[in-house]
Enzyme design. Structure first.
Site: not given
Ligand code: FDA
Length: 281
Positions: A109, A159
């Site tokens: 990670d 990733r």
């Molecule tokens: P984000 O939170 O930016 O949301 C964007 C949009 O997606 C929202 O406006 C909404 O529309 C939709 N959405 C998001 N969550 C939702 C929910 N629960 N229900 C409905 N809609 C939703 N970070 C890091 O710094 N180091 C790491 O090693 C990892 N590892 C990692 C592994 C995996 C498998 C994942 C999925 C994520 C990580 N992360 C991570 C975390 C990542 O950096 C990030 O903080 C989160 O995934 C949030 O960003 P998103 O792009 O998922 O959606």
């Protein structure tokens, strides 16, 4: 069960490996792959890191016995990065060697930007010895485009996520629109020059973009995977798996769940909603 522990269960699969493996079984029945994370970070003493190493070795043995294809994910500060780089490197050698014997994949990670370079340095050293491992990059960091170009030269598995830590504007992009634009740019680099990228996001816009991109470029569903955090967007995970995409859930477990849980709550109001709904279920 204490109130906070009950709430954390929305995103954390349990405190023990047995509890987590029961959740893994449920996910596998829905055709969802997993990567298991024993929660822990910012460890400051060797005894605690030694214990974390042993816990991962035991987990790998359990997975091998269960003939599970599960990957493992871990953080270098759990393995002693805050104590000594060489000690951390040797701990990683122990874990990845055991994983190699058990034919398991290990993902490192990515943590806060103060640790990015040292994390990559250890990753590059490990990559010279092992193939069964990969790294995470964060689309919000200004530096990541260059890192992805370097990592692609090694044909290492990446990733791609947005990034979860609070970072200053000097190192990280701040506007969501710009982070998304960088995410798709980096994803294209990984699809065209990298190996088997993992697209890790709950963001519907980025999931849609990925589906359209792979369709337009005739990239098979065996050439990449979507990744989600355990407990988030469960319906979307299942839908994608049904549509034939490879979907992997990041399944964290253990007693040190507080920093992980707080990051999830801080990140999104939707996540707070998930906790509240689960709590009253
Ligand atoms: P984000 O939170 O930016 O949301 C964007 C949009 O997606 C929202 O406006 C909404 O529309 C939709 N959405 C998001 N969550 C939702 C929910 N629960 N229900 C409905 N809609 C939703 N970070 C890091 O710094 N180091 C790491 O090693 C990892 N590892 C990692 C592994 C995996 C498998 C994942 C999925 C994520 C990580 N992360 C991570 C975390 C990542 O950096 C990030 O903080 C989160 O995934 C949030 O960003 P998103 O792009 O998922 O959606």
């Amino acid at each position: 069960m204490k109130l906070m522990t009950r709430m954390a269960r929305s995103f954390v699969a349990g405190e023990t490996a047995e509890e987590a493996l029961r959740q893994v079984e449920k996910l596998r029945q829905k055709n969802i792959l997993v990567t298991l994370d024993i929660l822990g970070e910012a460890v400051q003493d060797r005894a605690q890191s030694d214990k974390a190493v042993q816990d991962y070795l035991d987990l790998l043995d359990t997975l091998a016995k269960a003939k599970s294809e599960a990957h493992i994910s871990l953080k270098l500060t759990q393995m002693g990065l805050d104590i000594d780089d060489e000690y951390c490197f040797q701990n990683m050698v122990k874990i990845i060697s055991r994983a190699e014997k058990a034919k398991r994949f290990v993902r490192i990670d990515m943590e806060g930007s103060a640790l990015t370079q040292r994390t990559l340095d250890i990753f590059y050293r490990l990559k010279k010895k092992f193939d069964n491992m990969g790294i995470v990059v964060q689309a919000y960091l200004h530096r990541t485009e260059k890192d992805v170009a370097d990592i692609n030269k090694l044909k290492a598995k990446v990733r791609l996520c947005k990034g979860a830590y609070k970072e200053p504007k000097e190192v990280a992009i701040k506007k969501m629109k710009d982070i998304r634009a960088n995410f798709t740019k980096l994803a294209e680099m990984l699809f065209t020059q990298g190996v088997y990228p993992a697209i890790a996001t709950h963001d519907s816009k980025l999931i849609k973009w990925t589906k359209e991109y792979v369709a337009a470029n005739a990239i098979g569903t065996d050439k990449f995977e979507f990744q989600f955090l355990y407990g988030l967007r469960n319906k979307t995970q299942r839908k994608l798996a049904k549509e034939g995409y490879q979907v992997r859930a990041y399944v964290p477990f253990g007693t040190h769940w507080l920093p992980y849980f707080m990051r999830r709550l801080r990140e999104r109001k939707e996540n707070v909603f998930v906790v509240v709904v689960n709590f009253f279920k």
